[in-house]
Motif scaffolding. Structure first.
Motif, PDB file in Angstrom:
ATOM      1  N   UNK A  25       0.828  -1.213   0.000  1.00  0.00           N
ATOM      2  CA  UNK A  25       0.000   0.000   0.000  1.00  0.00           C
ATOM      3  C   UNK A  25       0.860   1.259   0.000  1.00  0.00           C
ATOM      4  N   UNK A  26       1.940   1.246   0.771  1.00  0.00           N
ATOM      5  CA  UNK A  26       2.844   2.399   0.759  1.00  0.00           C
ATOM      6  C   UNK A  26       3.463   2.609  -0.616  1.00  0.00           C
ATOM      7  N   UNK A  27       3.852   1.538  -1.276  1.00  0.00           N
ATOM      8  CA  UNK A  27       4.448   1.693  -2.602  1.00  0.00           C
ATOM      9  C   UNK A  27       3.402   2.121  -3.628  1.00  0.00           C
ATOM     10  N   UNK A  28       2.146   1.665  -3.491  1.00  0.00           N
ATOM     11  CA  UNK A  28       1.074   2.158  -4.365  1.00  0.00           C
ATOM     12  C   UNK A  28       0.908   3.664  -4.202  1.00  0.00           C
ATOM     13  N   UNK A  29       0.863   4.120  -2.966  1.00  0.00           N
ATOM     14  CA  UNK A  29       0.707   5.562  -2.715  1.00  0.00           C
ATOM     15  C   UNK A  29       1.889   6.322  -3.301  1.00  0.00           C
ATOM     16  N   UNK A  30       3.085   5.806  -3.112  1.00  0.00           N
ATOM     17  CA  UNK A  30       4.265   6.496  -3.618  1.00  0.00           C
ATOM     18  C   UNK A  30       4.287   6.558  -5.143  1.00  0.00           C
ATOM     19  N   UNK A  35       4.881  10.142  -7.326  1.00  0.00           N
ATOM     20  CA  UNK A  35       5.749  10.292  -8.497  1.00  0.00           C
ATOM     21  C   UNK A  35       5.012  10.126  -9.818  1.00  0.00           C
ATOM     22  N   UNK A  36       3.983   9.330  -9.840  1.00  0.00           N
ATOM     23  CA  UNK A  36       3.287   9.068 -11.097  1.00  0.00           C
ATOM     24  C   UNK A  36       3.970   7.958 -11.874  1.00  0.00           C
ATOM     25  N   UNK A  37       3.211   7.279 -12.678  1.00  0.00           N
ATOM     26  CA  UNK A  37       3.731   6.146 -13.444  1.00  0.00           C
ATOM     27  C   UNK A  37       4.054   6.618 -14.850  1.00  0.00           C
ATOM     28  N   UNK A  38       5.294   6.340 -15.294  1.00  0.00           N
ATOM     29  CA  UNK A  38       5.722   6.759 -16.629  1.00  0.00           C
ATOM     30  C   UNK A  38       5.989   5.558 -17.515  1.00  0.00           C
ATOM     31  N   UNK A  42       0.518  -1.801 -15.751  1.00  0.00           N
ATOM     32  CA  UNK A  42       0.467  -3.145 -15.181  1.00  0.00           C
ATOM     33  C   UNK A  42       1.782  -3.542 -14.534  1.00  0.00           C
ATOM     34  N   UNK A  43       2.884  -3.105 -15.116  1.00  0.00           N
ATOM     35  CA  UNK A  43       4.188  -3.396 -14.518  1.00  0.00           C
ATOM     36  C   UNK A  43       4.319  -2.697 -13.170  1.00  0.00           C
ATOM     37  N   UNK A  46       2.108  -4.624 -10.638  1.00  0.00           N
ATOM     38  CA  UNK A  46       2.764  -5.862 -10.207  1.00  0.00           C
ATOM     39  C   UNK A  46       3.955  -5.589  -9.297  1.00  0.00           C
ATOM     40  N   UNK A  47       4.704  -4.551  -9.606  1.00  0.00           N
ATOM     41  CA  UNK A  47       5.851  -4.197  -8.779  1.00  0.00           C
ATOM     42  C   UNK A  47       5.402  -3.793  -7.382  1.00  0.00           C
ATOM     43  N   UNK A  48       4.309  -3.052  -7.300  1.00  0.00           N
ATOM     44  CA  UNK A  48       3.811  -2.624  -5.993  1.00  0.00           C
ATOM     45  C   UNK A  48       3.199  -3.783  -5.206  1.00  0.00           C
ATOM     46  N   UNK A  49       2.599  -4.727  -5.890  1.00  0.00           N
ATOM     47  CA  UNK A  49       1.953  -5.855  -5.217  1.00  0.00           C
ATOM     48  C   UNK A  49       2.941  -6.957  -4.843  1.00  0.00           C
TER      49      UNK A  49
END
Length: 81
Positions: A25-30, A35-38, A42-43, A46-49
């Motif tokens: 959850x912390x990485x999802x928020x971050x 920062x936003x996804x660039x 889906x990658x 998966x990285x956050x999960x």
């Protein structure tokens, strides 16, 4: 002493998926909030999960082992009485 160590280890194994969920959850928020996804969405998902998935996959065999060993010890105690 050994019994106390096993109880502490069981507590640790029970808490592992919740720690992974918190880190995920912390990485999802971050990544999605700060920062936003660039790139591939889906990658990033998966990285956050990954922490939650890995902690859950690692603790499942231990949960099964503790369940089976508890049933065996109960069965052994019934045989001795």
């Amino acid at each position: 002493m050994v019994k106390e160590m096993m109880e502490n280890f069981k507590k640790y194994v029970f808490i592992m998926p919740f720690v992974g969920l918190f880190v995920s959850l912390l990485s999802f928020v971050y990544f999605f909030g700060v920062t936003g996804v660039e790139g591939s969405m889906w990658a990033a998902v998966l990285y956050c999960a990954l922490p939650f998935l890995m902690y859950t996959i690692l603790c499942l065999p231990l949960w099964i082992y503790f369940k089976v060993s508890k049933k065996r010890s109960i069965h052994r105690n019934e045989e001795h009485t």
